[in-house]
Design an enzyme around this catalytic site. Sequence first.
Site, PDB file in Angstrom:
ATOM      1  N   ARG A  30      46.837  -1.265 -60.730  1.00  0.00           N
ATOM      2  CA  ARG A  30      47.322  -0.849 -59.422  1.00  0.00           C
ATOM      3  C   ARG A  30      47.319   0.666 -59.266  1.00  0.00           C
ATOM      4  O   ARG A  30      46.941   1.191 -58.216  1.00  0.00           O
ATOM      5  CB  ARG A  30      48.727  -1.419 -59.187  1.00  0.00           C
ATOM      6  CG  ARG A  30      49.406  -1.026 -57.878  1.00  0.00           C
ATOM      7  CD  ARG A  30      48.483  -1.038 -56.678  1.00  0.00           C
ATOM      8  NE  ARG A  30      47.725  -2.274 -56.541  1.00  0.00           N
ATOM      9  CZ  ARG A  30      46.599  -2.387 -55.853  1.00  0.00           C
ATOM     10  NH1 ARG A  30      46.081  -1.327 -55.246  1.00  0.00           N
ATOM     11  NH2 ARG A  30      45.968  -3.541 -55.779  1.00  0.00           N
TER      12      ARG A  30
ATOM     13  N   LYS B 159      48.288  19.337 -44.188  1.00  0.00           N
ATOM     14  CA  LYS B 159      49.003  18.087 -43.899  1.00  0.00           C
ATOM     15  C   LYS B 159      48.612  17.042 -44.936  1.00  0.00           C
ATOM     16  O   LYS B 159      47.871  16.092 -44.680  1.00  0.00           O
ATOM     17  CB  LYS B 159      48.681  17.611 -42.482  1.00  0.00           C
ATOM     18  CG  LYS B 159      49.182  18.574 -41.410  1.00  0.00           C
ATOM     19  CD  LYS B 159      48.761  18.127 -40.022  1.00  0.00           C
ATOM     20  CE  LYS B 159      49.237  19.126 -38.958  1.00  0.00           C
ATOM     21  NZ  LYS B 159      48.799  18.758 -37.603  1.00  0.00           N
TER      22      LYS B 159
ATOM     23  N   LYS C 111      51.004  30.997 -36.746  1.00  0.00           N
ATOM     24  CA  LYS C 111      51.123  29.853 -35.848  1.00  0.00           C
ATOM     25  C   LYS C 111      51.956  30.235 -34.613  1.00  0.00           C
ATOM     26  O   LYS C 111      52.468  31.350 -34.500  1.00  0.00           O
ATOM     27  CB  LYS C 111      51.759  28.672 -36.589  1.00  0.00           C
ATOM     28  CG  LYS C 111      51.019  28.265 -37.858  1.00  0.00           C
ATOM     29  CD  LYS C 111      49.812  27.420 -37.559  1.00  0.00           C
ATOM     30  CE  LYS C 111      50.222  26.011 -37.238  1.00  0.00           C
ATOM     31  NZ  LYS C 111      49.059  25.134 -36.984  1.00  0.00           N
TER      32      LYS C 111
ATOM     33  N   GLU D 234      46.596  31.416 -34.547  1.00  0.00           N
ATOM     34  CA  GLU D 234      46.448  30.261 -33.677  1.00  0.00           C
ATOM     35  C   GLU D 234      46.712  30.667 -32.235  1.00  0.00           C
ATOM     36  O   GLU D 234      47.711  31.316 -31.943  1.00  0.00           O
ATOM     37  CB  GLU D 234      47.438  29.173 -34.095  1.00  0.00           C
ATOM     38  CG  GLU D 234      47.428  27.948 -33.200  1.00  0.00           C
ATOM     39  CD  GLU D 234      48.542  26.977 -33.552  1.00  0.00           C
ATOM     40  OE1 GLU D 234      48.230  25.886 -34.045  1.00  0.00           O
ATOM     41  OE2 GLU D 234      49.727  27.328 -33.335  1.00  0.00           O
TER      42      GLU D 234
ATOM     43  N   ASP E  55      43.556  25.958 -30.571  1.00  0.00           N
ATOM     44  CA  ASP E  55      44.319  24.716 -30.663  1.00  0.00           C
ATOM     45  C   ASP E  55      44.324  23.931 -29.361  1.00  0.00           C
ATOM     46  O   ASP E  55      44.680  24.459 -28.303  1.00  0.00           O
ATOM     47  CB  ASP E  55      45.755  25.036 -31.087  1.00  0.00           C
ATOM     48  CG  ASP E  55      46.545  23.788 -31.433  1.00  0.00           C
ATOM     49  OD1 ASP E  55      46.008  22.915 -32.135  1.00  0.00           O
ATOM     50  OD2 ASP E  55      47.705  23.684 -31.000  1.00  0.00           O
TER      51      ASP E  55
END
Length: 299
Positions: free
Chosen positions: A103, A138, A170, A200, A221
């Site tokens: 597994r 992410k 950001k 960004e 973005d």
Amino acid sequence: MSLTPLPRLIVEPLVRAALLEDLGLAGDITSAAVIPGEHRSTMMMAARQPGVIAGLDAAELAFTLVDPEIVMRRHIEDGDAVKTGDVIATIEGPSRGLLTAERTALNFLGHLSGIATVTAEIAAAISGSKASVACTRKTTPGLRALEKYAVRAGGGMNHRFALYDAVLIKDNHVAISGGVAEAIRRARAGVGHLVKVEVEVDRLDQLHEAMETGVDAVLLDNMTPDQLREAVAIVAGRAITEASGRVMPATAAAIAASGVDLISVGWLTHSAPVLDIGLDFVAAATAAETRAKRVASAL
């Protein structure tokens, strides 16, 4: 495909931790009770759906860390495409060890192959353009190195690996700093000369401000293809252009046609479906057969 494998020093602790999580304080009580200790098996690992394979080193480590007598013979390599039914590897050794590691091995291989597969789908969708597909931060906590490796196996590129290797300003950085230009100036003053700075933007007026101040890359973005084309014209080669937001295989071609250099996709690593891979018993094996296979694989 030329794909540099990850050092064992990176992969082994992750596989070892996954095995320890599964074994707990008592080990595999099912296999210990059901399978005789001396029994040996040959098993076949095969694809149950089409895709691109990644994670064979992690899968093999899962088996050999459980029992060093297990031998895994690969029939393909990471980065290879498979069809339904294609045999990925043949694995031989003590049956208990095979079942104990099964597994964990398949968890790594299925997850990483799923990432490689969706990356390859987007790479194929934009193949007629100059754009490349890239991942983001992410990622699953603890698995970033493996997941970014899987993106490379699928024909993609890696964005920054962490907070320390590049500046990415950001929207919240901009808001707190008081504007795009001020955030860029603070970043330039606060990092070394070898560190790239990207900002960004989600509006063209912000892009004009960024270009007037000077950056190495701009993250465009959630812009439409028409807005992206206008943004690429504004940048005019003075910085790397990166598009993000609403990227799927069906939308990637239109985004790439705008002329951007990169298309970053967060879901490649955080939401890619697992590639279905199975491990099935083929036959009993002898210790002599396993030793012979180990010798042959070492030659």
